[in-house]
Design an enzyme around this catalytic site. Sequence first.
Site, mmCIF file in Angstrom:
data_model
loop_
_atom_site.group_PDB
_atom_site.id
_atom_site.type_symbol
_atom_site.label_atom_id
_atom_site.label_comp_id
_atom_site.label_asym_id
_atom_site.label_seq_id
_atom_site.Cartn_x
_atom_site.Cartn_y
_atom_site.Cartn_z
ATOM 1 N N PRO A 1 0.965 -1.234 -0.044
ATOM 2 C CA PRO A 1 -0.033 0.013 -0.171
ATOM 3 C C PRO A 1 0.966 1.295 0.106
ATOM 4 O O PRO A 1 1.814 1.469 0.759
ATOM 5 C CB PRO A 1 -0.708 -0.239 1.312
ATOM 6 N N CYS A 2 0.486 2.345 -0.913
ATOM 7 C CA CYS A 2 1.388 3.350 -1.121
ATOM 8 C C CYS A 2 1.022 4.354 -0.357
ATOM 9 O O CYS A 2 1.985 5.640 -0.098
ATOM 10 C CB CYS A 2 1.247 3.851 -2.477
ATOM 11 N N GLN A 3 -0.022 4.624 0.315
ATOM 12 C CA GLN A 3 -0.776 5.818 1.274
ATOM 13 C C GLN A 3 0.500 6.303 2.147
ATOM 14 O O GLN A 3 0.557 7.551 2.405
ATOM 15 C CB GLN A 3 -1.991 5.389 1.966
ATOM 16 N N PHE B 1 3.235 6.619 1.729
ATOM 17 C CA PHE B 1 4.446 7.474 1.064
ATOM 18 C C PHE B 1 3.901 8.411 -0.009
ATOM 19 O O PHE B 1 4.672 8.993 -0.406
ATOM 20 C CB PHE B 1 5.535 6.406 0.532
ATOM 21 N N SER B 2 2.484 8.333 -0.151
ATOM 22 C CA SER B 2 1.934 8.984 -1.555
ATOM 23 C C SER B 2 2.146 10.566 -1.376
ATOM 24 O O SER B 2 1.803 11.087 -0.196
ATOM 25 C CB SER B 2 0.467 8.628 -1.579
#
Length: 393
Positions: free
Chosen positions: A79-81, A83-84
């Site tokens: 999941p990228c959230q 680091f987004s």
Amino acid sequence: MKCLELFAGAGGLAMGATLAGFEHVGVVEWDRWACDTVRENQRRGHPLVKDWPLFEGDVRKFDLGGVPDDLDLVAGGPPCQPFSMGGKHRAYDDHRDMFPATVEIIRRTRPKAFIVENVKGLTRAAFANYFSYIQLQLAFPEIARRADEQWIDHLVRLEREKTSGVLSGLTYDVVTRLVNAADYGVPQKRERVFIVGFRHDIDARWSFPEETHSRDALLADQFVTGDYFERHRIAKRNRPTPPGAASARLRGRNEPMNEAPWRTVRDALVGLSDPEQTAGPHLNHRFQPGARSYHGHTGSPLDLPAKTLKAGDHGVPGGENMMVKGDGSVRYFTARESARLQTFPDGYIFHGAWSEVMRQLGNAVPVLLGQVVASSVAQSLAMSQMAPAPGRH
């Protein structure tokens, strides 16, 4: 070759691996809407997903007992959230950080190679130490974090291991690259980080695939030869003004272009009907009203690759997932148009309302980019098996 896919989402990277020749021994995803998308396409018999053994749930609860001992690849995009660029940037303080779980699965399955994908935000200066920490964990997965150990102290131990000059146990040679999907034929400017590793006993000799498409080639196609606008039957009076400096530079270029032109929004949407007039025969191709342009959210011009498709906590953030029409007005991309921009095949249907489908697409790895990376890994693995190099430990 056998592959285990983690954090599969709607299936972009996993489909790319399938196209590269990998057979999935497990496809893991916790989001029920994304799983419904995969199951719907399995029910329809889509050839790229019909044989996937799908597991809906937390990767930390996936039973690794059925994974073969000679696993070739672990792939996935945690999941990228955390680091987004559009998220809260909490990184290691975010409960959604699944890099530790990824490392644990690599430690337990010991694949010959892995492919990990994430957002450009992971490379921000604020995350520099944690980004190094991620890479070192992947390089030395057996050096686990202790129960009472802070991550920064674990990083110090990993750094000492790397500089010791002594390799023992399970270790990986890790290569990291920030890439723009447009440079590989995806009609979208989508920058993503790939972390690729090969087990140290595998004589892979791998490097990231060379770029195949370029902005210069597109500008030459548009404003030097004019072939682009001829293909799309755009009258000269309706063509945009050429960028002076770039156009002059390319006109004076003597050597041929080695790359193909960047693919544009207009290229990607060829054959799709205007959804404001009729949905046509294509799946997920319905007009979505309400698009508007404002500062920072101006949409994607037709004659360039699209801006990065986005996913948000509450649907599409700011209305950025939209196109700028020829008259300067904007409208949202349909789900099918967005799928084209992410290089999903037209026969692949997405489950859920428009905002939910756009979330799946905004989180996806472009299928073509996944195929490019997975194919290069598969080729290196095949070559290493044909000619194993002596002396590697």
